[in-house]
Design a protein around this motif. Structure first.
Motif, PDB file in Angstrom:
ATOM      1  N   MET A  98       0.799  -1.164   0.188  1.00  0.00           N
ATOM      2  CA  MET A  98      -0.133   0.096  -0.136  1.00  0.00           C
ATOM      3  C   MET A  98       1.023   1.186   0.134  1.00  0.00           C
ATOM      4  O   MET A  98       1.848   1.348   0.850  1.00  0.00           O
ATOM      5  CB  MET A  98      -0.968  -0.140   1.160  1.00  0.00           C
ATOM      6  CG  MET A  98      -1.660   1.092   1.251  1.00  0.00           C
ATOM      7  SD  MET A  98      -2.977   1.157   2.740  1.00  0.00           S
ATOM      8  CE  MET A  98      -4.139  -0.249   2.406  1.00  0.00           C
ATOM      9  N   ARG A 143       2.002   4.965   0.429  1.00  0.00           N
ATOM     10  CA  ARG A 143       1.788   6.023   1.814  1.00  0.00           C
ATOM     11  C   ARG A 143       2.289   7.575   1.336  1.00  0.00           C
ATOM     12  O   ARG A 143       3.768   7.428   0.965  1.00  0.00           O
ATOM     13  CB  ARG A 143       2.440   5.676   3.005  1.00  0.00           C
ATOM     14  CG  ARG A 143       2.185   6.347   4.087  1.00  0.00           C
ATOM     15  CD  ARG A 143       2.766   5.713   5.436  1.00  0.00           C
ATOM     16  NE  ARG A 143       2.242   6.639   6.522  1.00  0.00           N
ATOM     17  CZ  ARG A 143       1.229   6.695   7.195  1.00  0.00           C
ATOM     18  NH1 ARG A 143       0.225   6.108   6.899  1.00  0.00           N
ATOM     19  NH2 ARG A 143       1.006   7.780   8.245  1.00  0.00           N
ATOM     20  N   ASN A 187      -2.403   6.642   3.928  1.00  0.00           N
ATOM     21  CA  ASN A 187      -2.354   5.295   2.916  1.00  0.00           C
ATOM     22  C   ASN A 187      -3.438   5.554   1.898  1.00  0.00           C
ATOM     23  O   ASN A 187      -4.456   5.618   1.759  1.00  0.00           O
ATOM     24  CB  ASN A 187      -2.712   4.114   3.763  1.00  0.00           C
ATOM     25  CG  ASN A 187      -1.849   3.887   4.827  1.00  0.00           C
ATOM     26  OD1 ASN A 187      -0.698   4.269   4.835  1.00  0.00           O
ATOM     27  ND2 ASN A 187      -2.178   3.479   6.260  1.00  0.00           N
ATOM     28  N   PRO A 216      -5.622   4.061  -1.134  1.00  0.00           N
ATOM     29  CA  PRO A 216      -6.192   2.815  -1.407  1.00  0.00           C
ATOM     30  C   PRO A 216      -5.781   2.157  -2.907  1.00  0.00           C
ATOM     31  O   PRO A 216      -5.255   2.948  -3.653  1.00  0.00           O
ATOM     32  CB  PRO A 216      -7.567   3.051  -1.610  1.00  0.00           C
ATOM     33  CG  PRO A 216      -7.592   4.772  -1.970  1.00  0.00           C
ATOM     34  CD  PRO A 216      -6.392   5.180  -1.392  1.00  0.00           C
ATOM     35  N   ASN A 217      -5.864   0.957  -3.082  1.00  0.00           N
ATOM     36  CA  ASN A 217      -5.441   0.249  -4.400  1.00  0.00           C
ATOM     37  C   ASN A 217      -6.666   0.815  -5.652  1.00  0.00           C
ATOM     38  O   ASN A 217      -7.385  -0.257  -5.835  1.00  0.00           O
ATOM     39  CB  ASN A 217      -5.437  -1.186  -4.431  1.00  0.00           C
ATOM     40  CG  ASN A 217      -4.648  -1.775  -5.396  1.00  0.00           C
ATOM     41  OD1 ASN A 217      -4.061  -1.060  -6.236  1.00  0.00           O
ATOM     42  ND2 ASN A 217      -5.067  -3.099  -5.833  1.00  0.00           N
ATOM     43  N   ALA A 243      -6.672   7.712  -6.470  1.00  0.00           N
ATOM     44  CA  ALA A 243      -6.064   7.398  -5.172  1.00  0.00           C
ATOM     45  C   ALA A 243      -5.392   8.982  -4.570  1.00  0.00           C
ATOM     46  O   ALA A 243      -5.431   8.850  -3.478  1.00  0.00           O
ATOM     47  CB  ALA A 243      -5.214   6.401  -5.290  1.00  0.00           C
ATOM     48  N   ARG A 274      -2.397   1.289 -11.246  1.00  0.00           N
ATOM     49  CA  ARG A 274      -3.081   1.144  -9.786  1.00  0.00           C
ATOM     50  C   ARG A 274      -2.125   1.665  -8.876  1.00  0.00           C
ATOM     51  O   ARG A 274      -0.742   1.790  -9.021  1.00  0.00           O
ATOM     52  CB  ARG A 274      -3.299  -0.209  -9.510  1.00  0.00           C
ATOM     53  CG  ARG A 274      -4.551  -0.682 -10.241  1.00  0.00           C
ATOM     54  CD  ARG A 274      -5.561  -0.336  -9.878  1.00  0.00           C
ATOM     55  NE  ARG A 274      -6.787  -0.804 -10.760  1.00  0.00           N
ATOM     56  CZ  ARG A 274      -7.849  -0.766 -10.128  1.00  0.00           C
ATOM     57  NH1 ARG A 274      -8.481  -0.216  -8.836  1.00  0.00           N
ATOM     58  NH2 ARG A 274      -8.934  -1.044 -10.913  1.00  0.00           N
ATOM     59  N   ASN A 292      -1.026   0.378  -5.977  1.00  0.00           N
ATOM     60  CA  ASN A 292      -0.046  -1.088  -5.570  1.00  0.00           C
ATOM     61  C   ASN A 292       0.958  -1.107  -6.526  1.00  0.00           C
ATOM     62  O   ASN A 292       1.785  -1.728  -6.330  1.00  0.00           O
ATOM     63  CB  ASN A 292      -1.069  -1.915  -5.145  1.00  0.00           C
ATOM     64  CG  ASN A 292      -1.679  -1.696  -4.044  1.00  0.00           C
ATOM     65  OD1 ASN A 292      -1.746  -0.662  -3.185  1.00  0.00           O
ATOM     66  ND2 ASN A 292      -2.519  -2.811  -3.289  1.00  0.00           N
TER      67      ASN A 292
END
Length: 121
Positions: free
Chosen positions: A1, A3, A8, A10-11, A17, A43, A45
């Motif tokens: 994840m 930061r 944090n 999100p995916n 995001a 994405r 992640n």
């Protein structure tokens, strides 16, 4: 994840995001990613460490999170203290920008305010 700026992410698509960081909306998110040549559909992640570092450095150029929240609260406090009309409206939790309040101020005023001549059963 990932930061970034103490948040944090999100995916989700990185364009969306980044909007989880206070002070960054869709247009600023899009401009940051275009400047860094990062795909909008990537994405969160799937970002590499290098990309995360680049995004962090770019976001540090703007006031975000705690600094921005503090600035906004100090601006409101200043309006209260100088006794301006806008400060008065903020203090009373009423619409600030000239909207009508006889009707249609429910978002700002809430439903807890009694309405005159309303019968209760």
């Amino acid at each position: 994840m990932a930061r970034i700026a103490g948040v944090n992410l999100p995916n989700k698509r990185i364009e969306v995001a980044l909007t989880y960081v206070y002070g960054i909306g869709r247009p600023r998110s899009r401009s940051i990613l275009n400047k860094l040549n990062i795909g909008l559909d990537t994405r969160a992640n799937d970002l590499t460490e290098d990309q995360e570092v680049l995004i962090r450095k770019e976001i540090e150029r703007f006031p975000t999170e705690g600094d921005l929240r503090q600035k906004v609260s100090l601006d409101l406090k200043r309006l209260h203290e100088i006794g301006s009309y806008r400060g008065y409206r903020h203090r009373r939790k009423l619409p600030v920008r000239g909207q009508r309040t006889k009707t249609n101020a429910r978002t700002r005023r809430g439903k807890g305010i009694a309405i005159a001549n309303k019968k209760t059963v």
